[in-house]
Write a protein that holds these residues in place. Structure first.
Motif, PDB file in Angstrom:
ATOM      1  N   MET A  14      -2.944   9.421   1.672  1.00  0.00           N
ATOM      2  CA  MET A  14      -3.852  10.535   1.853  1.00  0.00           C
ATOM      3  C   MET A  14      -4.448  10.444   3.255  1.00  0.00           C
ATOM      4  O   MET A  14      -4.856   9.384   3.690  1.00  0.00           O
ATOM      5  N   ASP A  15      -4.494  11.566   3.920  1.00  0.00           N
ATOM      6  CA  ASP A  15      -5.028  11.545   5.275  1.00  0.00           C
ATOM      7  C   ASP A  15      -6.554  11.718   5.255  1.00  0.00           C
ATOM      8  O   ASP A  15      -7.158  12.019   4.225  1.00  0.00           O
ATOM      9  N   ASN A  16      -7.178  11.523   6.422  1.00  0.00           N
ATOM     10  CA  ASN A  16      -8.638  11.583   6.524  1.00  0.00           C
ATOM     11  C   ASN A  16      -9.200  12.960   6.195  1.00  0.00           C
ATOM     12  O   ASN A  16     -10.274  13.063   5.598  1.00  0.00           O
ATOM     13  N   VAL A  17      -8.497  14.002   6.582  1.00  0.00           N
ATOM     14  CA  VAL A  17      -8.973  15.362   6.315  1.00  0.00           C
ATOM     15  C   VAL A  17      -9.009  15.611   4.810  1.00  0.00           C
ATOM     16  O   VAL A  17      -9.992  16.134   4.272  1.00  0.00           O
ATOM     17  N   GLN A  18      -7.944  15.231   4.136  1.00  0.00           N
ATOM     18  CA  GLN A  18      -7.891  15.415   2.681  1.00  0.00           C
ATOM     19  C   GLN A  18      -9.001  14.602   2.000  1.00  0.00           C
ATOM     20  O   GLN A  18      -9.664  15.095   1.089  1.00  0.00           O
TER      21      GLN A  18
ATOM     22  N   ASP B 168      -0.614  10.946  -4.880  1.00  0.00           N
ATOM     23  CA  ASP B 168      -0.603   9.583  -4.359  1.00  0.00           C
ATOM     24  C   ASP B 168      -1.669   8.731  -5.066  1.00  0.00           C
ATOM     25  O   ASP B 168      -2.653   9.233  -5.580  1.00  0.00           O
TER      26      ASP B 168
ATOM     27  N   SER C 248      -3.914   6.527  -4.043  1.00  0.00           N
ATOM     28  CA  SER C 248      -5.285   6.443  -3.527  1.00  0.00           C
ATOM     29  C   SER C 248      -6.119   7.645  -3.944  1.00  0.00           C
ATOM     30  O   SER C 248      -7.295   7.508  -4.296  1.00  0.00           O
ATOM     31  N   THR C 249      -5.521   8.820  -3.955  1.00  0.00           N
ATOM     32  CA  THR C 249      -6.231  10.023  -4.380  1.00  0.00           C
ATOM     33  C   THR C 249      -6.523   9.953  -5.877  1.00  0.00           C
ATOM     34  O   THR C 249      -7.627  10.272  -6.327  1.00  0.00           O
TER      35      THR C 249
END
Length: 151
Positions: free
Chosen positions: A1-5, A117, A119-120
């Motif tokens: 997961m990216d920072n924006v998400q 994913d 982490s989410t």
């Protein structure tokens, strides 16, 4: 997961805590029963605490957020949603609050189930567990108020 998400997820969670705080605060201000006022004042305060925790987590994602799920007795699921009124009985006020917390648990669990994913999924699971903690506490209070033992 990216920072924006990640930031978007945390922003939604923070907004939900603010909404819950405002709801509980409004019930506190409008209700007449002293016991109901006490419970909703405490809930409003706790929601602000949740908001602060989530804000810290949003700006420092390296923080570990591992919230254990308490037992779920499913009292909220077996209880009808009472209508909000200024003359609510304490048991109805608690029932309303626990139903709102159940809705929050379901919201985060649905997002967890849709996530792709790990982490989410973990973030949503922790958020669901946080709300489940409130639900659990409210269910205990509801049982004490709604079903007092007579000796």
């Amino acid at each position: 997961m990216d920072n924006v998400q990640f930031e978007q997820i945390m922003s939604v969670a923070i907004a939900r805590e603010i909404e819950a705080h405002e709801f509980y605060q409004q019930v506190y201000e409008r209700t007449e029963d002293a016991e109901v006022k006490k419970v909703f004042a405490q809930l409003a305060k706790e929601e602000l605490g949740h908001k602060e925790l989530l804000e810290q987590f949003k700006y420092d994602p390296t923080m570990v957020m591992k919230i254990q799920a308490p037992p779920d007795y499913k009292v909220a699921e077996a209880t009808e949603l009472p209508k909000l009124s200024i003359a609510m009985k304490p048991a109805d006020a608690i029932a309303l609050a626990m139903k709102k917390e159940q809705q929050a648990v379901e919201f985060y669990r649905e997002l967890r189930d849709r996530a792709t994913d790990r982490s989410t999924k973990d973030i949503f699971e922790n958020l669901a567990n946080m709300e489940l903690g409130h639900k659990h506490r409210l269910e205990n209070v509801f049982v004490e108020i709604g079903y007092p033992e007579v000796f």
